[in-house]
Design a protein around this motif. Structure first.
Motif, PDB file in Angstrom:
ATOM      1  N   ASN A  34       0.813  -1.301  -0.022  1.00 29.22           N
ATOM      2  CA  ASN A  34      -0.021  -0.203   0.042  1.00 29.22           C
ATOM      3  C   ASN A  34       0.869   1.409  -0.025  1.00 29.22           C
ATOM      4  O   ASN A  34       0.870   2.051   1.052  1.00 29.22           O
ATOM      5  CB  ASN A  34      -1.012  -0.015   1.265  1.00 29.22           C
ATOM      6  N   TRP A  35       1.209   1.658  -1.263  1.00 29.62           N
ATOM      7  CA  TRP A  35       2.331   2.656  -1.330  1.00 29.62           C
ATOM      8  C   TRP A  35       1.474   3.921  -0.935  1.00 29.62           C
ATOM      9  O   TRP A  35       0.335   4.241  -1.380  1.00 29.62           O
ATOM     10  CB  TRP A  35       2.958   2.592  -2.710  1.00 29.62           C
ATOM     11  N   ILE A  36       2.277   4.876  -0.286  1.00 27.81           N
ATOM     12  CA  ILE A  36       1.885   6.262  -0.001  1.00 27.81           C
ATOM     13  C   ILE A  36       2.842   7.471  -0.436  1.00 27.81           C
ATOM     14  O   ILE A  36       3.946   6.879  -0.679  1.00 27.81           O
ATOM     15  CB  ILE A  36       1.669   6.587   1.380  1.00 27.81           C
ATOM     16  N   ASN A  82       3.227  -3.507   5.020  1.00 30.40           N
ATOM     17  CA  ASN A  82       2.032  -2.739   5.100  1.00 30.40           C
ATOM     18  C   ASN A  82       1.929  -2.533   6.613  1.00 30.40           C
ATOM     19  O   ASN A  82       1.207  -1.775   7.075  1.00 30.40           O
ATOM     20  CB  ASN A  82       0.925  -3.350   4.521  1.00 30.40           C
TER      21      ASN A  82
END
Length: 210
Positions: A34-36, A82
């Protein structure tokens, strides 16, 4: 130290088992991480401190895509990241201006392949892609790894960063002990599991014929 490695083994064995049962389902995914954004990671870290993982890539980098498709689509690795890291995917040739740790970073030029100042700074001018930064700001720790990281290579780096093992050991020593403790135990556990399954199947067949 022994207790630490046993804990790490139990955790990653469970993740590896989970990953193996789901490989056929998730194998085609580009990434399960879940890249931010870097800004969001910095904001979240102020509220709930966690290590950061920064993946430096470029649009033309083939191995960057392979790493997304293989390493970061592994369910065990993605789940571990994550849960325990703030993962950032950063275009090393971005043309955006950003602020990190109170410092402003800009593109070094207007040409498509001109690197970003943030990439130059974090990678110490060694612009190899993909490159991965493992950062624990609370402990003032920063470790970089150049090139493609397969699952077996990135696992000890993640554990080393998360568990603050850098306070008592170099990564080289830690990695050596990790391989001996984890992979030997993993092979033993997988072999034992395979034997147990074979025995159960054998007894079922015997019961059927009786």
């Amino acid at each position: 130290m022994r207790k630490f490695f046993l804990t790490a083994i139990v955790l990653i064995l469970s993740l590896s088992s989970w990953s193996q049962t789901e490989t056929k389902i998730t194998g085609e995914s580009e990434s399960l991480v879940n890249w931010i954004s870097l800004r969001e990671a910095e904001q979240r870290n102020k509220e709930v401190p966690k290590p950061m993982l920064i993946d430096f890539y470029t649009e033309w980098c083939g191995w960057c895509k392979v790493m997304m498709r293989n390493t970061y689509s592994d369910l065990g690795i993605a789940s571990y990241i994550n849960a325990n890291f703030y993962p950032v995917k950063f275009d090393a040739e971005s043309k955006d201006t950003l602020v990190f740790d109170g410092v402003t970073y800009k593109p070094t030029g207007k040409q498509k392949r001109d690197p970003h100042e943030f990439a130059v700074k974090m990678l110490n001018g060694s612009l190899v892609y993909p490159s991965t930064i493992f950062m624990n700001k609370a402990a003032n720790f920063n470790m970089s790894a150049q090139g493609y990281l397969e699952v077996k290579k990135i696992e000890p780096m993640l554990v080393f960063t998360l568990e603050n093992a850098f306070r008592n050991s170099s990564f080289e020593d830690f990695n050596s002990q990790f391989e001996k403790s984890f992979y030997d135990s993993l092979q033993t556990a997988l072999y034992k599991s395979k034997v147990e399954r074979s025995n159960r199947n054998f007894y079922r067949q015997c019961h059927y014929f009786i």
